[in-house]
Design a protein around this motif. Sequence first.
Motif, PDB file in Angstrom:
ATOM      1  N   GLN A  66       0.827  -1.206   0.000  1.00  0.00           N
ATOM      2  CA  GLN A  66       0.000   0.000   0.000  1.00  0.00           C
ATOM      3  C   GLN A  66       0.861   1.256   0.000  1.00  0.00           C
ATOM      4  OE1 GLN A  66      -2.508  -1.353   3.511  1.00  0.00           O
ATOM      5  NE2 GLN A  66      -4.113  -0.562   2.186  1.00  0.00           N
ATOM      6  N   THR A  67       0.433   2.220  -0.817  1.00  0.00           N
ATOM      7  CA  THR A  67       1.169   3.477  -0.914  1.00  0.00           C
ATOM      8  C   THR A  67       0.231   4.600  -1.325  1.00  0.00           C
ATOM      9  OG1 THR A  67       3.103   4.552  -1.899  1.00  0.00           O
ATOM     10  CG2 THR A  67       1.801   3.121  -3.328  1.00  0.00           C
ATOM     11  N   LEU A  68       0.677   5.829  -1.123  1.00  0.00           N
ATOM     12  CA  LEU A  68      -0.118   7.006  -1.462  1.00  0.00           C
ATOM     13  C   LEU A  68       0.834   8.131  -1.836  1.00  0.00           C
ATOM     14  CD1 LEU A  68      -3.073   8.451   0.617  1.00  0.00           C
ATOM     15  CD2 LEU A  68      -1.215   9.932  -0.121  1.00  0.00           C
ATOM     16  N   ASP A  69       0.496   8.871  -2.903  1.00  0.00           N
ATOM     17  CA  ASP A  69       1.324  10.010  -3.289  1.00  0.00           C
ATOM     18  C   ASP A  69       0.477  11.024  -4.038  1.00  0.00           C
ATOM     19  OD1 ASP A  69       3.604  11.617  -3.803  1.00  0.00           O
ATOM     20  OD2 ASP A  69       4.842   9.825  -3.950  1.00  0.00           O
ATOM     21  N   PHE A  70       0.694  12.309  -3.760  1.00  0.00           N
ATOM     22  CA  PHE A  70       0.015  13.374  -4.500  1.00  0.00           C
ATOM     23  C   PHE A  70       0.838  14.643  -4.399  1.00  0.00           C
ATOM     24  CE2 PHE A  70      -1.364  13.948  -0.201  1.00  0.00           C
ATOM     25  CZ  PHE A  70      -1.647  15.301  -0.038  1.00  0.00           C
ATOM     26  N   THR A 102      -5.094  -2.031  -7.771  1.00  0.00           N
ATOM     27  CA  THR A 102      -6.193  -1.065  -7.656  1.00  0.00           C
ATOM     28  C   THR A 102      -5.656   0.305  -7.253  1.00  0.00           C
ATOM     29  OG1 THR A 102      -6.648  -1.560  -5.319  1.00  0.00           O
ATOM     30  CG2 THR A 102      -7.864  -2.850  -6.972  1.00  0.00           C
ATOM     31  N   ALA A 103      -6.480   1.336  -7.524  1.00  0.00           N
ATOM     32  CA  ALA A 103      -6.073   2.701  -7.168  1.00  0.00           C
ATOM     33  C   ALA A 103      -7.288   3.535  -6.811  1.00  0.00           C
ATOM     34  CB  ALA A 103      -5.315   3.342  -8.319  1.00  0.00           C
ATOM     35  N   LEU A 130      -3.221   4.285 -15.717  1.00  0.00           N
ATOM     36  CA  LEU A 130      -3.632   3.118 -14.941  1.00  0.00           C
ATOM     37  C   LEU A 130      -3.935   1.933 -15.854  1.00  0.00           C
ATOM     38  CD1 LEU A 130      -6.001   4.727 -12.249  1.00  0.00           C
ATOM     39  CD2 LEU A 130      -3.674   3.857 -11.903  1.00  0.00           C
ATOM     40  N   LYS A 131      -4.582   2.199 -16.978  1.00  0.00           N
ATOM     41  CA  LYS A 131      -4.855   1.127 -17.939  1.00  0.00           C
ATOM     42  C   LYS A 131      -3.570   0.515 -18.455  1.00  0.00           C
ATOM     43  CE  LYS A 131      -9.284   2.992 -19.552  1.00  0.00           C
ATOM     44  NZ  LYS A 131     -10.009   3.635 -20.691  1.00  0.00           N
ATOM     45  N   GLU A 132      -2.591   1.377 -18.746  1.00  0.00           N
ATOM     46  CA  GLU A 132      -1.290   0.888 -19.217  1.00  0.00           C
ATOM     47  C   GLU A 132      -0.648  -0.028 -18.181  1.00  0.00           C
ATOM     48  OE1 GLU A 132       3.112   2.719 -20.316  1.00  0.00           O
ATOM     49  OE2 GLU A 132       1.360   4.045 -20.364  1.00  0.00           O
ATOM     50  N   ALA A 133      -0.841   0.294 -16.910  1.00  0.00           N
ATOM     51  CA  ALA A 133      -0.265  -0.496 -15.819  1.00  0.00           C
ATOM     52  C   ALA A 133      -1.144  -1.676 -15.423  1.00  0.00           C
ATOM     53  CB  ALA A 133      -0.034   0.392 -14.603  1.00  0.00           C
ATOM     54  N   ASP A 134      -2.306  -1.823 -16.061  1.00  0.00           N
ATOM     55  CA  ASP A 134      -3.283  -2.861 -15.722  1.00  0.00           C
ATOM     56  C   ASP A 134      -3.746  -2.734 -14.269  1.00  0.00           C
ATOM     57  OD1 ASP A 134      -4.941  -5.017 -16.308  1.00  0.00           O
ATOM     58  OD2 ASP A 134      -3.433  -6.527 -15.766  1.00  0.00           O
ATOM     59  N   VAL A 135      -4.019  -1.497 -13.883  1.00  0.00           N
ATOM     60  CA  VAL A 135      -4.505  -1.176 -12.536  1.00  0.00           C
ATOM     61  C   VAL A 135      -5.946  -0.687 -12.647  1.00  0.00           C
ATOM     62  CG1 VAL A 135      -4.229   0.361 -10.555  1.00  0.00           C
ATOM     63  CG2 VAL A 135      -2.217  -0.613 -11.675  1.00  0.00           C
ATOM     64  N   THR A 136      -6.807  -1.161 -11.776  1.00  0.00           N
ATOM     65  CA  THR A 136      -8.224  -0.817 -11.806  1.00  0.00           C
ATOM     66  C   THR A 136      -8.529   0.338 -10.858  1.00  0.00           C
ATOM     67  OG1 THR A 136      -8.831  -3.106 -12.305  1.00  0.00           O
ATOM     68  CG2 THR A 136     -10.573  -1.672 -11.446  1.00  0.00           C
ATOM     69  N   ALA A 153      -3.888   6.730  -4.230  1.00  0.00           N
ATOM     70  CA  ALA A 153      -3.527   5.675  -3.296  1.00  0.00           C
ATOM     71  C   ALA A 153      -3.578   4.372  -4.087  1.00  0.00           C
ATOM     72  CB  ALA A 153      -4.510   5.628  -2.124  1.00  0.00           C
ATOM     73  N   VAL A 154      -2.524   3.589  -3.998  1.00  0.00           N
ATOM     74  CA  VAL A 154      -2.403   2.388  -4.830  1.00  0.00           C
ATOM     75  C   VAL A 154      -2.192   1.170  -3.944  1.00  0.00           C
ATOM     76  CG1 VAL A 154      -1.142   1.293  -6.728  1.00  0.00           C
ATOM     77  CG2 VAL A 154      -1.375   3.789  -6.671  1.00  0.00           C
ATOM     78  N   THR A 155      -2.852   0.086  -4.302  1.00  0.00           N
ATOM     79  CA  THR A 155      -2.693  -1.196  -3.611  1.00  0.00           C
ATOM     80  C   THR A 155      -2.178  -2.232  -4.597  1.00  0.00           C
ATOM     81  OG1 THR A 155      -4.476  -0.729  -2.039  1.00  0.00           O
ATOM     82  CG2 THR A 155      -3.863  -3.034  -2.337  1.00  0.00           C
TER      83      THR A 155
END
Length: 350
Positions: A66-70, A102-103, A130-136, A153-155
């Motif tokens: 788990q991480t978060l950045d902005f 996920t994000a 996100l699509k490029e990374a295959d993240v939903t 925030a990304v899991t």
Amino acid sequence: MNNTGTIKLTSLSSKGGCGCKIGPADLRQVLQTLPPAANNPNLLVGLDTSDDAGVYKLSDDIAIVQTLDFFTPIVDDPYSFGQIAAANAISDVYAMGGKPITALNIVAFPIADLDKQILADILRGAGDKLKEADVTLVGGHSIDDKEPKFGLAVTGTIHPDKVRTNSGAKPGDVLILTKPIGVGILTTSIKRGLLNESEISQVTNVMSTLNKTAAETMDGYDVHASTDVTGFGLLGHASEMAKGSDVEIRIFNRQVPVMSRVKELAENGAVPGGTKNNFNYLKQDVTYHETMNQNDQWILCDAVTSGGLLAAVAKSDAEKLLAELKSKNVDAHVIGEVIDGNNGHITVEE
């Protein structure tokens, strides 16, 4: 490249430039006041280290990362800003060796003052990355704020036995960096109108490039430690690795890839405050070669947004890994080595 008409997103940031994190000295002072985290055997990586993300074990076979950045806008094109923010947030999962899945969007935006299309373009840029990374994308949160900010925030997931931290480097390891540095100086220069469109496109491309290929390629090699190079700069993150691994790190300045015009712009004063804070924080931990001037030293401490991975790799694997990274169009370079010596220290050779 600027789709915002007469509005420049970077001018809306009170800080401007690199969208830097809170400086390492200030952050450490704050964190030292907090009570220690509760002892939980399932927390594999937490606040007690300087790693890129937290890792929590769910079972013998799976853990979550788990991480978060902005941050505030560092380029004027809203779509590009969204892409950079997404790539930057996802990178922490890659640095730990995980697979992002996920994000959640994090939005602060002056909705009554700026065209809503600007926000739509930021979100579209992030969504495409996100699509490029295959993240939903599974949701998010927004507030009305006079200063635009965006991040995620990304899991991710990882096997508990395959977590890459920044504290496993071993003497004899080779250090590989997968993106050039100088981003903070260049983004500060964007705010000051010192870059042309081609130069803006170049630095934007570096920041928006995912570390996915680099991280996945490393999976097949003996990588002892890994981190991504972001707000604390190359030497700041290398210092965390040296201290966490109880080793000394030697950096070869001539081998560190630096983006074009960075030295010229630094000499003309386009060095962000975050970069200078990093340099001052590291004064006791870094010995620079006597031929290096102040600008050379600042560049190695430059506060980066969405930088590359810094990996400590077994010497026997380094040459083959470097060749494979380059064959996959990753701009990877050997920039140093891990040695026995003044543990926690960095020596920069010319």
